[in-house]
Write a protein that holds these residues in place. Structure first.
Motif: not given
Length: 221
Positions: A38-41, A46, A65, A133-135
């Motif tokens: 999900e929306d990996v920055f 990815t 995305e 996401t990472e954050r």
């Protein structure tokens, strides 16, 4: 449905070793588990998860995305994009709906009060493993619609792992356990034929010219 004449035509351009390698790899491929991101920055995360899917036999990778666009770092993926099916979604709702419609349990990989340790996870039912996401981790929608929660046990001071590391650990563990069972986890014959065709096309450099020659010859029959 795969055109067997077309498949045989394309495989005629491959070496016997190449064709045998395809069959051997396809014997270990599965759609029993799938991975969703999900929306990996960070772009490399990815791509690294895609590589882990390929290495450990996961055929389908789902990428949401909504925020950061369609990007794959081919150097980090190391060619995995040729062998893994990437399903792209513009919203998390679309992704969740599609996977639930296919019969997957939605599993959020995040610490939660009702979470399950990796070693205790029930592998008997098909599952879609969601990574956030990472954050910020996974979105509230994934958490709300999840059928279960999964986490990696940790004993150090650090309370989290990089997403690509977490995915690799989970995918390796679950697929290794899966292959030791009598569950019907392998690809169907139809899916194997489809992948043989896709992989043959991805292995031939001048595929457009060769396809044009094939269809031109058939049109004269």
């Amino acid at each position: 449905m795969v055109d067997l004449d077309y498949l045989n035509y394309l495989e005629g351009f491959l070496t016997d070793n190449r064709k045998e390698r395809f069959l051997n790899v396809l014997e270990t491929r599965t759609n029993h588990f799938t991975v969703a991101m999900e929306d990996v920055f960070q772009l490399h995360n990815t791509s690294a998860v895609m590589r882990s899917c390929e290495v450990f036999g996961i055929q389908q990778l789902n990428v949401v995305e909504e925020k950061f666009g369609k990007r794959i770092d081919k150097e980090i993926a190391m060619g995995a994009q040729k062998w893994v099916d990437v399903n792209r979604f513009e919203s998390i709702s679309d992704c969740l709906d599609a996977l639930k419609a296919k019969g997957y349990r939605i599993i959020a990989t995040t610490p939660h009060q009702d979470d399950c340790l990796l070693a205790d996870f029930d592998i008997t039912e098909p599952a879609a493993l969601f990574f956030g996401t990472e954050r910020d981790g996974l979105s509230p929608e994934v958490i709300e619609r999840a059928d279960g929660f999964l986490k990696i046990p940790m004993v150090g001071f650090t309370e989290s792992l990089n997403i690509s590391v977490s995915a690799a650990i989970i995918i390796q563990d679950l697929t290794e356990r899966l292959r030791k069972t009598d569950l019907n986890w392998r690809l169907t014959e139809a899916e194997i034929l489809e992948k043989r065709l896709d992989w043959a096309r991805n292995s031939i450099k001048d595929i457009k010219r060769i396809e044009a020659r094939y269809y031109s010859g058939n049109s004269k029959l």
